[in-house]
Design a protein around this motif. Structure first.
Motif, PDB file in Angstrom:
ATOM      1  N   UNK A 189      -7.469   1.280   5.779  1.00 37.02           N
ATOM      2  CA  UNK A 189      -6.239   1.162   5.670  1.00 37.02           C
ATOM      3  C   UNK A 189      -5.373   2.248   5.012  1.00 37.02           C
ATOM      4  N   UNK A 190      -6.422   3.071   4.335  1.00 35.77           N
ATOM      5  CA  UNK A 190      -5.724   4.336   3.568  1.00 35.77           C
ATOM      6  C   UNK A 190      -5.571   4.276   2.016  1.00 35.77           C
ATOM      7  N   UNK A 191      -6.294   3.240   1.496  1.00 40.26           N
ATOM      8  CA  UNK A 191      -6.192   3.022  -0.005  1.00 40.26           C
ATOM      9  C   UNK A 191      -6.451   4.220  -0.818  1.00 40.26           C
ATOM     10  N   UNK A 192      -5.837   4.624  -1.965  1.00 49.16           N
ATOM     11  CA  UNK A 192      -6.170   6.001  -2.521  1.00 49.16           C
ATOM     12  C   UNK A 192      -7.362   5.800  -3.368  1.00 49.16           C
ATOM     13  N   UNK A 193      -7.353   4.833  -4.420  1.00 49.81           N
ATOM     14  CA  UNK A 193      -8.195   4.438  -5.257  1.00 49.81           C
ATOM     15  C   UNK A 193      -8.750   3.005  -5.367  1.00 49.81           C
ATOM     16  N   UNK A 194     -10.130   2.822  -5.172  1.00 48.82           N
ATOM     17  CA  UNK A 194     -10.632   1.494  -4.941  1.00 48.82           C
ATOM     18  C   UNK A 194     -11.638   1.352  -6.250  1.00 48.82           C
ATOM     19  N   UNK A 195     -11.482   0.138  -6.930  1.00 47.65           N
ATOM     20  CA  UNK A 195     -12.168  -0.210  -7.975  1.00 47.65           C
ATOM     21  C   UNK A 195     -12.696  -1.674  -7.760  1.00 47.65           C
ATOM     22  N   UNK A 196     -13.977  -1.810  -8.570  1.00 49.46           N
ATOM     23  CA  UNK A 196     -14.502  -3.040  -8.876  1.00 49.46           C
ATOM     24  C   UNK A 196     -14.420  -3.523 -10.553  1.00 49.46           C
TER      25      UNK A 196
ATOM     26  N   UNK B  49     -21.932  -3.508   0.682  1.00 47.69           N
ATOM     27  CA  UNK B  49     -21.450  -3.926  -0.799  1.00 47.69           C
ATOM     28  C   UNK B  49     -21.577  -2.627  -1.474  1.00 47.69           C
ATOM     29  N   UNK B  50     -22.337  -1.557  -1.184  1.00 46.16           N
ATOM     30  CA  UNK B  50     -22.483  -0.543  -1.852  1.00 46.16           C
ATOM     31  C   UNK B  50     -21.540   0.759  -1.305  1.00 46.16           C
ATOM     32  N   UNK B  51     -20.626   0.529  -0.406  1.00 48.24           N
ATOM     33  CA  UNK B  51     -19.384   1.490  -0.157  1.00 48.24           C
ATOM     34  C   UNK B  51     -18.669   2.250  -1.267  1.00 48.24           C
ATOM     35  N   UNK B  52     -18.851   3.478  -1.201  1.00 45.60           N
ATOM     36  CA  UNK B  52     -18.313   4.067  -2.406  1.00 45.60           C
ATOM     37  C   UNK B  52     -16.943   3.581  -2.981  1.00 45.60           C
ATOM     38  N   UNK B  53     -16.883   3.467  -4.220  1.00 48.62           N
ATOM     39  CA  UNK B  53     -15.658   3.259  -4.929  1.00 48.62           C
ATOM     40  C   UNK B  53     -15.487   4.218  -5.887  1.00 48.62           C
ATOM     41  N   UNK B  54     -14.230   4.175  -6.535  1.00 44.41           N
ATOM     42  CA  UNK B  54     -13.683   5.555  -7.293  1.00 44.41           C
ATOM     43  C   UNK B  54     -13.943   4.869  -8.593  1.00 44.41           C
ATOM     44  N   UNK B  55     -13.782   3.800  -8.793  1.00 42.95           N
ATOM     45  CA  UNK B  55     -13.513   3.600 -10.409  1.00 42.95           C
ATOM     46  C   UNK B  55     -14.440   2.088 -10.550  1.00 42.95           C
ATOM     47  N   UNK B  56     -15.117   2.112 -11.711  1.00 43.55           N
ATOM     48  CA  UNK B  56     -15.534   0.903 -12.069  1.00 43.55           C
ATOM     49  C   UNK B  56     -14.771   0.193 -13.431  1.00 43.55           C
ATOM     50  N   UNK B  57     -14.158  -0.900 -13.287  1.00 44.94           N
ATOM     51  CA  UNK B  57     -13.347  -1.432 -14.308  1.00 44.94           C
ATOM     52  C   UNK B  57     -14.361  -2.349 -15.039  1.00 44.94           C
ATOM     53  N   UNK B  58     -14.239  -1.994 -16.499  1.00 42.55           N
ATOM     54  CA  UNK B  58     -15.099  -2.675 -17.410  1.00 42.55           C
ATOM     55  C   UNK B  58     -14.327  -3.436 -18.170  1.00 42.55           C
ATOM     56  N   UNK B  59     -14.744  -4.872 -18.238  1.00 41.02           N
ATOM     57  CA  UNK B  59     -14.052  -5.653 -19.395  1.00 41.02           C
ATOM     58  C   UNK B  59     -15.183  -6.078 -20.555  1.00 41.02           C
ATOM     59  N   UNK B  60     -14.616  -5.630 -21.478  1.00 39.95           N
ATOM     60  CA  UNK B  60     -15.617  -5.688 -22.743  1.00 39.95           C
ATOM     61  C   UNK B  60     -15.133  -6.493 -23.592  1.00 39.95           C
ATOM     62  N   UNK B  61     -15.776  -7.676 -24.151  1.00 40.26           N
ATOM     63  CA  UNK B  61     -15.304  -8.383 -25.504  1.00 40.26           C
ATOM     64  C   UNK B  61     -16.380  -8.319 -26.424  1.00 40.26           C
ATOM     65  N   UNK B  62     -17.667  -8.570 -26.172  1.00 43.33           N
ATOM     66  CA  UNK B  62     -18.648  -8.486 -27.268  1.00 43.33           C
ATOM     67  C   UNK B  62     -19.997  -8.509 -26.785  1.00 43.33           C
ATOM     68  N   UNK B  63     -21.058  -7.932 -27.537  1.00 45.99           N
ATOM     69  CA  UNK B  63     -22.170  -7.989 -26.788  1.00 45.99           C
ATOM     70  C   UNK B  63     -22.866  -9.407 -26.788  1.00 45.99           C
TER      71      UNK B  63
ATOM     72  N   UNK C  87       0.809  -1.171  -0.105  1.00 47.25           N
ATOM     73  CA  UNK C  87       0.138   0.125  -0.038  1.00 47.25           C
ATOM     74  C   UNK C  87       0.758   1.361   0.058  1.00 47.25           C
ATOM     75  N   UNK C  88       2.124   1.290   0.381  1.00 43.36           N
ATOM     76  CA  UNK C  88       2.974   2.338   0.342  1.00 43.36           C
ATOM     77  C   UNK C  88       3.402   2.952  -1.055  1.00 43.36           C
ATOM     78  N   UNK C  89       3.030   1.747  -2.046  1.00 43.85           N
ATOM     79  CA  UNK C  89       3.607   2.064  -3.225  1.00 43.85           C
ATOM     80  C   UNK C  89       2.568   1.884  -4.563  1.00 43.85           C
ATOM     81  N   UNK C  90       1.646   1.365  -4.093  1.00 46.19           N
ATOM     82  CA  UNK C  90       0.396   0.838  -4.900  1.00 46.19           C
ATOM     83  C   UNK C  90      -0.849   1.841  -4.632  1.00 46.19           C
TER      84      UNK C  90
END
Ligand code: PNW
Length: 456
Positions: free
Chosen positions: A208-215, A282-296, A152-155
């Motif tokens: 713990x102090x994480x800067x940006x959190x994503x799902x 489950x709905x605690x605030x996150x900063x980023x939504x990671x999107x994995x997209x391949x096909x519709x 966490x000190x570097x990521x």
């Protein structure tokens, strides 16, 4: 087509798909070790025992990333390296590897994006019931905290889970992925407990102090074919959209399950596993939504059709074969799906930044002489795929989507789960016999994209 200043350009991988060194430095077995070593589960009996040998070659791989001009690298941490039994004291030698990797990346000027769970559940936790068991979510939060305490000190950017839909429904309903179980009830329970793990993980990381959190979710627009637009066809599309997309988006970003999804969950698994207070977590605030997209996805209504094993509750829904061009895996190539997805996400789930954490294609690549005594891999179809999807991403930004970056799947050819080493998703070719890496033409093209912050 120039992207916004600060747009993040990079590539992604996952631990089990590239690391190898499956029994080194105290790593315990994961469900993917067990599954891949079970005859008949993975094409040609391939396993991740050696994979790209990245565990030993990480420095060479980081040097390659640097040569390609990558600004960001998304990798996952193998839980069974950190806690061989999934619980209890940490195995320092397992964390040492990620420590070295992070330092190497930072020295090369590449920003690390850590994913804490990319499907390699410690086998001991599966033996205790796996994701259908609520306790697994609490074990995940402890593990998340242990990794944060070391890195966490570097990521700065932390992703809890990769694609909980795949982990739950391919792992516990269709059985195509580890652990290979086939119980719809277990899959719905797994889905909820994965979401709970995410929420508990967010809380632990935040504290713990994480800067940006994503799902990170695998998301896709669900469409009906041009010839099938009746009310039942649209109901079919809405159902699949619920199971694939809204089952995860709504709890994480709105704090509730959609009514139509809850109805399917209740029919298969009851609702007893969803406890008071879970959705707030489950709905605690996150900063980023990671999107994995391949096909519709394309579906229509067809009475009598049995349910798709990966989508319990879809009796009467037909999953349509691709109508257009496809990749080597038979996945439809349709960049318009990416733009419409990104625009929809920004409209319906505002307030969270979007990051494409995976997008890419498998093709049958071959190494050829480059005419100057070296080798090249002329993967024009991959360049076309990536170019089309970057244009679609750019269009989505113009239409208002809050897209922050693009991570190509994948840096390296690697272990493509049940398909073994056959599909090649890398922008870098891997000769598995010698472990030689050959940047494909797409990697050289991508280097130019990054340099000019856009596509021509
Ligand atoms: C994702 N599906 O997997 C994963 O995050 C990667 O590890 C994987 O290599 C990549 O996409 C390519 O497959 C998926 O059947 C696997 O819908 C299967 C599906 C979706 C995503």
């Amino acid at each position: 087509m120039i992207f916004p200043d600060g747009f993040v350009w990079g590539a992604a991988t996952a631990a089990y798909q590239i690391e190898g060194a499956a029994a080194e430095d105290g790593r315990g077995p994961s469900i993917w070790d067990t599954f891949s070593h079970t005859p008949g589960k993975v094409r040609d009996g391939h396993t991740g025992d050696v994979a790209c040998d990245h565990y030993h070659r990480y420095a060479e791989d980081v040097a390659l990333m640097r040569e390609l001009g990558l600004r960001a690298y998304r990798f996952s941490v193998a839980w069974p390296r950190v806690q061989p039994d999934g619980r209890g004291p940490v195995n320092a030698r397992g964390l040492d590897f990620y420590d070295r990797l992070v330092d190497e990346l930072l020295r090369a000027g590449i920003t690390p994006y850590v994913t804490l769970y990319h499907w390699d559940l410690p086998q001991a936790l599966e033996d205790a019931g796996g994701w259908p068991e609520r306790d697994t979510a609490y074990r995940f939060a402890e593990y998340a905290r242990a990794v944060y305490d070391r890195l966490g000190d570097r990521v700065r950017t932390w992703t809890t889970l990769n694609e909980p839909w795949v982990a739950a429904f391919l792992g516990y309903a269709s059985g195509r992925y580890a652990p290979g179980r086939t119980s719809p009830a277990d899959a719905f329970r797994a889905a909820h407990h994965l979401l709970l793990a995410h929420g508990l993980g967010v809380a632990a990381l935040r504290e713990a102090g994480a800067g940006q959190i994503a799902l990170t979710l695998n998301l896709a627009p669900v469409r009906t074919p041009p010839h099938a637009t009746s009310e039942p066809d649209q109901a079919a599309a809405r159902l699949v959209d619920g199971l694939l997309n809204r089952q995860f988006l709504d709890p994480a970003l709105r704090g509730s399950y959609p009514e139509d999804v809850l109805e399917v969950v209740e029919r298969h698994a009851g609702l007893g596993h969803i406890r008071d207070g879970d959705l707030q977590l489950i709905s605690r605030r996150i900063d980023l939504l990671g999107v994995n997209y391949y096909n519709p996805s394309v579906v229509s209504a067809r009475p009598g059709e049995p349910a798709n094993p990966a989508f319990p509750g879809t009796e009467g829904v037909r999953f349509e074969p691709p109508a257009g061009p496809v990749t080597a895996l038979g996945w439809e190539i349709d960049p318009t799906g990416l733009s419409s997805l990104l625009v929809r996400l920004s409209r319906e789930y505002p307030g969270v930044g979007l990051l494409i954490t995976e997008n890419g294609a498998a093709f049958d690549d071959t190494v050829e002489p480059d005419g100057a005594g070296g080798d090249r891999v002329p993967d024009r179809d991959r360049i076309a795929y990536l170019d089309g999807h970057l244009r679609a991403a750019h269009a989505a930004i113009q239409a208002g989507a809050d897209l922050r970056g693009y991570l190509v799947w994948s840096l390296l050819d690697n272990f493509e789960w049940s398909e073994g080493y056959h599909p090649r998703f890398g922008i870098v070719y891997v000769d598995y016999g010698t472990q030689r890496r050959v940047p494909k033409d797409s990697a050289l093209w991508y280097r130019d994209v990054i340099r000019r912050n856009g596509v021509r």
